[in-house]
Design a protein around this motif. Structure first.
Motif, PDB file in Angstrom:
ATOM      1  N   UNK A 157     -29.838  22.504   1.215  1.00 35.66           N
ATOM      2  CA  UNK A 157     -29.665  21.108   0.795  1.00 35.66           C
ATOM      3  C   UNK A 157     -30.754  20.732  -0.199  1.00 35.66           C
ATOM      4  N   UNK A 158     -30.452  19.803  -1.085  1.00 34.12           N
ATOM      5  CA  UNK A 158     -31.452  19.354  -2.026  1.00 34.12           C
ATOM      6  C   UNK A 158     -32.574  18.610  -1.299  1.00 34.12           C
ATOM      7  N   UNK A 159     -33.735  18.634  -1.923  1.00 34.43           N
ATOM      8  CA  UNK A 159     -34.922  18.091  -1.259  1.00 34.43           C
ATOM      9  C   UNK A 159     -34.740  16.632  -0.867  1.00 34.43           C
ATOM     10  N   UNK A 160     -34.125  15.828  -1.723  1.00 31.30           N
ATOM     11  CA  UNK A 160     -33.982  14.411  -1.376  1.00 31.30           C
ATOM     12  C   UNK A 160     -33.079  14.228  -0.156  1.00 31.30           C
ATOM     13  N   UNK A 161     -32.116  15.120   0.047  1.00 30.38           N
ATOM     14  CA  UNK A 161     -31.267  15.038   1.236  1.00 30.38           C
ATOM     15  C   UNK A 161     -32.053  15.371   2.497  1.00 30.38           C
ATOM     16  N   UNK A 162     -32.929  16.367   2.412  1.00 29.84           N
ATOM     17  CA  UNK A 162     -33.767  16.727   3.560  1.00 29.84           C
ATOM     18  C   UNK A 162     -34.757  15.618   3.876  1.00 29.84           C
ATOM     19  N   UNK A 163     -35.304  14.979   2.845  1.00 33.67           N
ATOM     20  CA  UNK A 163     -36.228  13.869   3.075  1.00 33.67           C
ATOM     21  C   UNK A 163     -35.516  12.724   3.797  1.00 33.67           C
ATOM     22  N   UNK A 164     -34.319  12.411   3.349  1.00 36.80           N
ATOM     23  CA  UNK A 164     -33.567  11.328   3.994  1.00 36.80           C
ATOM     24  C   UNK A 164     -33.263  11.669   5.457  1.00 36.80           C
ATOM     25  N   UNK A 176     -36.085   2.664   1.311  1.00 38.57           N
ATOM     26  CA  UNK A 176     -36.611   3.763   0.509  1.00 38.57           C
ATOM     27  C   UNK A 176     -35.416   4.609   0.109  1.00 38.57           C
ATOM     28  N   UNK A 177     -35.148   4.694  -1.181  1.00 43.68           N
ATOM     29  CA  UNK A 177     -33.902   5.288  -1.666  1.00 43.68           C
ATOM     30  C   UNK A 177     -34.168   6.223  -2.843  1.00 43.68           C
ATOM     31  N   UNK A 178     -33.352   7.257  -2.918  1.00 36.66           N
ATOM     32  CA  UNK A 178     -33.379   8.168  -4.056  1.00 36.66           C
ATOM     33  C   UNK A 178     -32.336   7.696  -5.053  1.00 36.66           C
ATOM     34  N   UNK A 179     -32.757   7.385  -6.275  1.00 35.52           N
ATOM     35  CA  UNK A 179     -31.845   6.820  -7.265  1.00 35.52           C
ATOM     36  C   UNK A 179     -31.336   7.854  -8.259  1.00 35.52           C
ATOM     37  N   UNK A 180     -31.785   9.097  -8.148  1.00 34.29           N
ATOM     38  CA  UNK A 180     -31.267  10.166  -8.988  1.00 34.29           C
ATOM     39  C   UNK A 180     -31.464   9.910 -10.463  1.00 34.29           C
ATOM     40  N   UNK A 181     -30.388   9.995 -11.229  1.00 33.39           N
ATOM     41  CA  UNK A 181     -30.479   9.809 -12.677  1.00 33.39           C
ATOM     42  C   UNK A 181     -30.114   8.387 -13.106  1.00 33.39           C
ATOM     43  N   UNK A 224     -39.301  12.130  -8.568  1.00 29.50           N
ATOM     44  CA  UNK A 224     -39.854  10.826  -8.921  1.00 29.50           C
ATOM     45  C   UNK A 224     -38.840   9.699  -8.923  1.00 29.50           C
ATOM     46  N   UNK A 225     -37.596   9.960  -8.528  1.00 33.47           N
ATOM     47  CA  UNK A 225     -36.577   8.914  -8.532  1.00 33.47           C
ATOM     48  C   UNK A 225     -36.471   8.182  -7.198  1.00 33.47           C
ATOM     49  N   UNK A 226     -37.550   8.133  -6.461  1.00 37.05           N
ATOM     50  CA  UNK A 226     -37.577   7.365  -5.222  1.00 37.05           C
ATOM     51  C   UNK A 226     -38.039   5.943  -5.508  1.00 37.05           C
ATOM     52  N   UNK A 227     -37.363   4.958  -4.920  1.00 34.98           N
ATOM     53  CA  UNK A 227     -37.839   3.584  -4.930  1.00 34.98           C
ATOM     54  C   UNK A 227     -38.125   3.187  -3.487  1.00 34.98           C
ATOM     55  N   UNK A 228     -39.053   2.277  -3.315  1.00 32.83           N
ATOM     56  CA  UNK A 228     -39.438   1.854  -1.979  1.00 32.83           C
ATOM     57  C   UNK A 228     -39.983   0.442  -2.050  1.00 32.83           C
ATOM     58  N   UNK A 229     -40.536  -0.034  -0.941  1.00 30.86           N
ATOM     59  CA  UNK A 229     -41.163  -1.352  -0.855  1.00 30.86           C
ATOM     60  C   UNK A 229     -42.509  -1.205  -0.166  1.00 30.86           C
ATOM     61  N   UNK A 272     -36.240   0.218 -17.637  1.00 35.48           N
ATOM     62  CA  UNK A 272     -35.009   0.988 -17.842  1.00 35.48           C
ATOM     63  C   UNK A 272     -35.348   2.405 -18.310  1.00 35.48           C
ATOM     64  N   UNK A 273     -35.401   3.349 -17.356  1.00 35.78           N
ATOM     65  CA  UNK A 273     -35.657   4.739 -17.712  1.00 35.78           C
ATOM     66  C   UNK A 273     -35.323   5.655 -16.548  1.00 35.78           C
ATOM     67  N   UNK A 274     -35.067   6.903 -16.879  1.00 39.39           N
ATOM     68  CA  UNK A 274     -34.835   7.944 -15.871  1.00 39.39           C
ATOM     69  C   UNK A 274     -36.133   8.721 -15.708  1.00 39.39           C
ATOM     70  N   UNK A 275     -36.707   8.771 -14.515  1.00 40.94           N
ATOM     71  CA  UNK A 275     -37.933   9.550 -14.337  1.00 40.94           C
ATOM     72  C   UNK A 275     -37.763  10.981 -14.825  1.00 40.94           C
ATOM     73  N   UNK A 276     -38.787  11.505 -15.486  1.00 38.43           N
ATOM     74  CA  UNK A 276     -38.676  12.813 -16.120  1.00 38.43           C
ATOM     75  C   UNK A 276     -38.358  13.905 -15.101  1.00 38.43           C
TER      76      UNK A 276
END
Length: 393
Positions: free
Chosen positions: A209-216, A228-233, A267-272, A258-262
């Motif tokens: 599984x992709x890393x963001x899926x394992x983190x979730x 806390x969410x992975x926003x991908x592209x 780096x496409x995680x958002x949180x609070x 407005x940008x896609x993390x490199x």
């Protein structure tokens, strides 16, 4: 090295080589106001530097929370900063990645002494790079020697040209392989985002599984961190959020929200501030890792002399930074910065007291501005974790 002078932590570390003034490791201050009032004063001090928006949250051992905001979420409308708005987590997500790797190690699915070649044969090769000599522990601790070469922008024009570019992990690793290592594996310390790109690839190889899926699955759901969410592209953030700004120079403040993390996988995680506090407190309280793996995470080495100027007395574990407190002892953290959002955080060793401050403007045009912003945010964290002042806990 990356898309702005403070796109994320690695850039700040690179700029640190230009700094000449060593920062004091303690903050002398008399016994001051109550924690909530001190937090308000510290957010205002950050705003006074020219940072457009600031939000902070501190949690005491008894669970009581103090929240403060300063500045504006939008320089055009003047709307207030949301007290628990979303922001890009950036390099703080390295602690999420490290937690998953250590969980896999605890389950016997991999070893910290495995080499990169064991999992990704032939990927780390060329110009003196040798994946057969680099271990997972060294990737986690930034002692692999792998040179960092992420795409980046340094001007408004470059931002507009590159903000929606998408880079595969393989492409990012290939860029690093075009350079000789910074040092032989295990013989130095240099912050390497590319090392964590490789760890994401290894997680996927080990689990399917992709890393963001394992983190979730392994971290976010068990802790109930639903903000806390992975926003991908996606180049946007959920609402509410403050707009992110980048100071490129005098009179050049650009909305870079407005940008896609490199490195969109990492780096496409958002949180609070609420979720980030809860994650760090749970981690240090032993809710995510068995004692042996948590102890491994907290085994540290000194960071480089250049980075000491940003993190005086700082030491790096496995995806976790140890820094001294003015009241004695140390705290654990991992700051991050991406596309205008700069975040510092901290949690005491027992997970009992924590704080997070998110700034929605990166003053990355000069080394002095970078250091001033870093120092003001570090002071806020120190005050929150040492509410009674120096020498008391």
């Amino acid at each position: 090295m990356t898309s702005t002078p403070r796109r994320h932590l690695a850039v700040a570390l690179g700029v640190a080589t230009l700094l000449t003034a060593q920062v004091a490791t303690t903050v002398a201050r008399p016994a001051g106001p109550a924690p909530g009032e001190r937090l308000r004063q510290d957010t205002e001090a950050i705003h006074a530097l020219g940072v457009s928006g600031v939000q902070a949250r501190a949690i005491a051992p008894d669970g009581r929370q103090s929240v403060a905001t300063s500045g504006t979420a939008d320089l055009n409308t003047g709307r207030p900063v949301p007290s628990d708005g979303y922001f890009r987590m950036a390099s703080t997500s390295k602690t999420l990645v490290a937690t998953v790797v250590l969980q896999l190690e605890a389950a016997g699915e991999l070893s910290l002494d495995d080499t990169v070649d064991h999992w990704l044969p032939g990927v780390v090769r060329g110009n003196g790079n040798d994946g057969g000599r680099i271990t997972l522990r060294q990737l986690l601790q930034h002692t692999s020697g792998i040179h960092d070469d992420l795409p980046g922008y340094t001007t408004p024009e470059e931002y507009y040209q590159q903000r929606h570019d998408i880079h595969s992990p393989e492409r990012l690793v290939a860029r690093a392989m075009a350079h000789a290592p910074d040092f032989p594996p295990g013989e130095g310390w240099a912050y390497s985002n590319t090392g964590y790109v490789l760890l994401d690839m290894i997680i996927q190889k080990a689990t399917g599984h992709r890393a963001h899926q394992e983190i979730e699955h392994r971290v976010l759901r068990p802790l109930g961190l639903d903000r806390t969410r992975w926003t991908g592209t996606s180049p946007t953030l959920p609402r509410p959020h403050a707009k992110a700004y980048q100071l490129f120079g005098p009179g050049s403040v650009v909305d870079v929200t407005d940008q896609i993390p490199v490195d969109h996988e990492n780096l496409s995680w958002v949180t609070t501030t609420r979720d980030e506090n809860r994650f760090l407190r749970a981690l240090l309280a032993g809710r995510l890792l068995p004692p042996r793996q948590l102890a491994e995470m907290k085994r540290t080495v000194p960071v480089s002399a250049e980075v000491q100027r940003l993190w005086p007395g700082g030491r790096y574990g496995l995806g976790l930074v140890e820094r001294p407190l003015s009241c004695g002892g140390t705290y654990w953290s991992h700051e991050g910065g991406d596309g205008g959002y700069i975040t510092l955080n901290g949690v005491t060793d027992d997970g009992g007291r924590s704080a997070v401050v998110s700034m929605s403007e990166a003053r990355g045009d000069t080394p002095e501005h970078i250091l001033d912003q870093e120092n003001a945010a570090s002071t806020l964290i120190d005050h929150a974790l040492c509410p009674a002042g120096p020498g008391t806990r």
